[in-house]
Every structure is written in structure tokens, then in C-alpha cells.
Enzyme design. Structure first.
Site, PDB file in Angstrom:
ATOM      1  N   GLY A 175      10.985 -29.874 -13.733  1.00 19.24           N
ATOM      2  CA  GLY A 175       9.583 -29.932 -14.130  1.00 19.24           C
ATOM      3  C   GLY A 175       8.961 -28.557 -14.012  1.00 19.24           C
ATOM      4  O   GLY A 175       9.412 -27.729 -13.208  1.00 19.24           O
ATOM      5  N   GLN A 229       2.031 -22.808 -13.142  1.00 20.87           N
ATOM      6  CA  GLN A 229       3.119 -22.037 -12.526  1.00 20.87           C
ATOM      7  C   GLN A 229       3.495 -20.806 -13.331  1.00 20.87           C
ATOM      8  O   GLN A 229       4.243 -19.961 -12.849  1.00 20.87           O
ATOM      9  CB  GLN A 229       4.370 -22.906 -12.369  1.00 20.87           C
ATOM     10  CG  GLN A 229       4.237 -23.995 -11.334  1.00 20.87           C
ATOM     11  CD  GLN A 229       5.525 -24.784 -11.235  1.00 20.87           C
ATOM     12  OE1 GLN A 229       5.726 -25.732 -11.970  1.00 20.87           O
ATOM     13  NE2 GLN A 229       6.410 -24.395 -10.336  1.00 20.87           N
ATOM     14  N   CYS A 269      10.496 -26.595  -5.228  1.00 28.10           N
ATOM     15  CA  CYS A 269       9.593 -26.157  -6.294  1.00 28.10           C
ATOM     16  C   CYS A 269      10.023 -24.774  -6.760  1.00 28.10           C
ATOM     17  O   CYS A 269      10.348 -23.924  -5.929  1.00 28.10           O
ATOM     18  CB  CYS A 269       8.169 -26.113  -5.748  1.00 28.10           C
ATOM     19  SG  CYS A 269       6.942 -25.576  -6.962  1.00 28.10           S
ATOM     20  N   LEU A 270      10.013 -24.561  -8.076  1.00 27.47           N
ATOM     21  CA  LEU A 270      10.392 -23.245  -8.603  1.00 27.47           C
ATOM     22  C   LEU A 270       9.452 -22.149  -8.098  1.00 27.47           C
ATOM     23  O   LEU A 270       9.830 -20.988  -8.059  1.00 27.47           O
ATOM     24  CB  LEU A 270      10.389 -23.266 -10.143  1.00 27.47           C
ATOM     25  CG  LEU A 270      11.437 -24.160 -10.813  1.00 27.47           C
ATOM     26  CD1 LEU A 270      11.273 -24.127 -12.332  1.00 27.47           C
ATOM     27  CD2 LEU A 270      12.852 -23.761 -10.416  1.00 27.47           C
ATOM     28  N   HIS A 303       4.407 -34.530  -8.638  1.00 28.11           N
ATOM     29  CA  HIS A 303       4.554 -33.116  -8.262  1.00 28.11           C
ATOM     30  C   HIS A 303       3.874 -32.210  -9.305  1.00 28.11           C
ATOM     31  O   HIS A 303       3.119 -31.301  -8.949  1.00 28.11           O
ATOM     32  CB  HIS A 303       6.055 -32.797  -8.133  1.00 28.11           C
ATOM     33  CG  HIS A 303       6.376 -31.383  -7.756  1.00 28.11           C
ATOM     34  ND1 HIS A 303       6.974 -31.046  -6.552  1.00 28.11           N
ATOM     35  CD2 HIS A 303       6.195 -30.210  -8.419  1.00 28.11           C
ATOM     36  CE1 HIS A 303       7.135 -29.730  -6.499  1.00 28.11           C
ATOM     37  NE2 HIS A 303       6.671 -29.194  -7.625  1.00 28.11           N
ATOM     38  N   GLU A 304       4.134 -32.488 -10.591  1.00 31.46           N
ATOM     39  CA  GLU A 304       3.552 -31.653 -11.656  1.00 31.46           C
ATOM     40  C   GLU A 304       2.048 -31.881 -11.763  1.00 31.46           C
ATOM     41  O   GLU A 304       1.277 -30.944 -11.983  1.00 31.46           O
ATOM     42  CB  GLU A 304       4.236 -31.922 -13.003  1.00 31.46           C
ATOM     43  CG  GLU A 304       5.738 -31.665 -13.032  1.00 31.46           C
ATOM     44  CD  GLU A 304       6.162 -30.350 -12.401  1.00 31.46           C
ATOM     45  OE1 GLU A 304       5.431 -29.347 -12.521  1.00 31.46           O
ATOM     46  OE2 GLU A 304       7.228 -30.326 -11.747  1.00 31.46           O
ATOM     47  N   HIS A 314       0.325 -29.782  -9.265  1.00 29.29           N
ATOM     48  CA  HIS A 314       0.220 -28.383  -9.702  1.00 29.29           C
ATOM     49  C   HIS A 314      -1.031 -28.175 -10.549  1.00 29.29           C
ATOM     50  O   HIS A 314      -1.704 -27.153 -10.433  1.00 29.29           O
ATOM     51  CB  HIS A 314       1.436 -27.995 -10.556  1.00 29.29           C
ATOM     52  CG  HIS A 314       2.608 -27.481  -9.768  1.00 29.29           C
ATOM     53  ND1 HIS A 314       2.539 -26.395  -8.926  1.00 29.29           N
ATOM     54  CD2 HIS A 314       3.903 -27.898  -9.715  1.00 29.29           C
ATOM     55  CE1 HIS A 314       3.734 -26.170  -8.393  1.00 29.29           C
ATOM     56  NE2 HIS A 314       4.584 -27.073  -8.848  1.00 29.29           N
TER      57      HIS A 314
HETATM   58 ZN    ZN Z   1       6.560 -27.272  -8.358  1.00 31.07          ZN
END
Ligand code: ZN
Length: 167
Positions: free
Chosen positions: A47, A52, A90-91, A132-133, A136
Site C-alpha cells: 500500500g 507518503q 511502513c515504507l 493503514h492507508e 496516512h
Molecule cells: Zn505506511
């Protein structure tokens, strides 16, 4: 637009709530989505939210087993009070993983790239990634909900995260 990169915690742009997308079906929007999917795959993510990559827009891409799903201007309705604990990463927070409680089942209401509304019922990992997204896009990170660090404790200390290690 072709040179998107993922912002890393504690970049303040990750804390900026995203604004709704207003113009649909445009080449610019399609190009952004393509670039985000490309970047998510390159980084082996499941995701990626626009916040981000420094775009404060209510837009995220998700890819589990089936093809990529684009989520624009999302709303979540939690369908089950029960939560599940599972590990997340998380990236934007490389090398740090931790336990996060998430609603088990939810309904996502969003629009697609053309602005057409759709609904999806999600459970398990799919529901987790959506939450999660969605976080963000509100400027929230999994770290805010994380109950314990499961991996990457040294990195978590370096970042000054005050979350207990897995005991
Ligand atoms: Zn993330």
C-alpha cells in the site's frame, strides 16, 4: 511526477492531513496513480498513500494478490467492534515493525479514478491495509497505534519512538 520517492519519518509532510481530490479522469491524476503503483511495487509495499510521496491528496493505492486498487476520498465504516492484533510496517518507517490493533471488518466507500463511487467490504489483511492507508491520509502513522515494537528496536530507539519492545 515520474521521480516520486517515499518520505521517511519524521518528515513533517507525513503529518499533514490530505485534501479531497476534486478533478477526476484527468491525465495528471492517472499519471500520479501509475507512478504511485510503480513505486509501491518497486519498494515491495502492499500500500502507498499520496501523503507518503509529498502529495497531500486523499488518494492511496493498495495491492495484495489481485491487481492494484486505487482509493480516492475514502470513508470507512467499521463493521465489527472486535479488533485483531498483527504486525505492521511502513515504507515511511523502514526497518521498524510493530503490533497494531485494527478493526477486523469494515466497509470502504471511495471513488475511482473517474470519480465513480464504489464500496468494498474488507476483512483480515485487506481491512488492515485499508486502515493503514486511511490513517496516512489523516496524517496518522502506524506508530501512533503501535502497542509494541516487534522488530527494528534499535532503529526505533534512534528515531526516538517511545513504544515498548516485544517482551
Ligand atoms: Zn505506511
Amino acid at each position: 511526477m515520474n521521480r516520486l520517492s517515499v518520505l521517511h519519518f519524521p518528515d513533517p509532510r507525513l503529518r499533514q492531513p490530505a485534501r479531497p481530490v476534486e478533478h477526476f479522469g484527468t491525465p495528471a491524476l492517472r499519471e500520479r496513480i501509475e507512478a504511485m503503483i510503480h513505486l509501491m511495487r518497486k519498494q515491495h509495499g502492499i500500500g502507498l498513500a499520496a501523503t507518503q510521496v509529498g502529495l497531500p491528496l486523499q488518494l492511496a493505492v493498495i495491492e495484495l494478490k489481485d491487481g492494484p486498487l486505487t482509493i480516492i476520498n475514502p470513508h470507512l465504516d467499521v463493521l465489527a467492534a472486535e479488533t485483531d492484533d498483527d504486525e505492521e510496517g511502513c515504507l515511511s518507517v523502514p526497518r521498524v515493525y510493530g503490533t497494531v490493533p485494527r478493526a477486523k471488518r469494515l466497509r470502504l466507500r471511495a471513488v475511482d479514478v473517474s470519480g465513480t463511487p464504489f464500496e468494498v467490504n474488507a476483512a483480515g489483511l485487506f481491512a488492515r491495509v485499508i486502515q493503514h492507508e486511511y490513517d496516512h491520509l489523516q496524517g496518522a502513522l502506524f506508530l501512533d497505534r503501535c502497542t509494541q515494537i516487534t522488530s527494528g528496536l534499535e532503529e526505533a530507539r534512534r528515531l526516538n519512538l517511545h513504544i515498548s519492545p516485544l517482551s
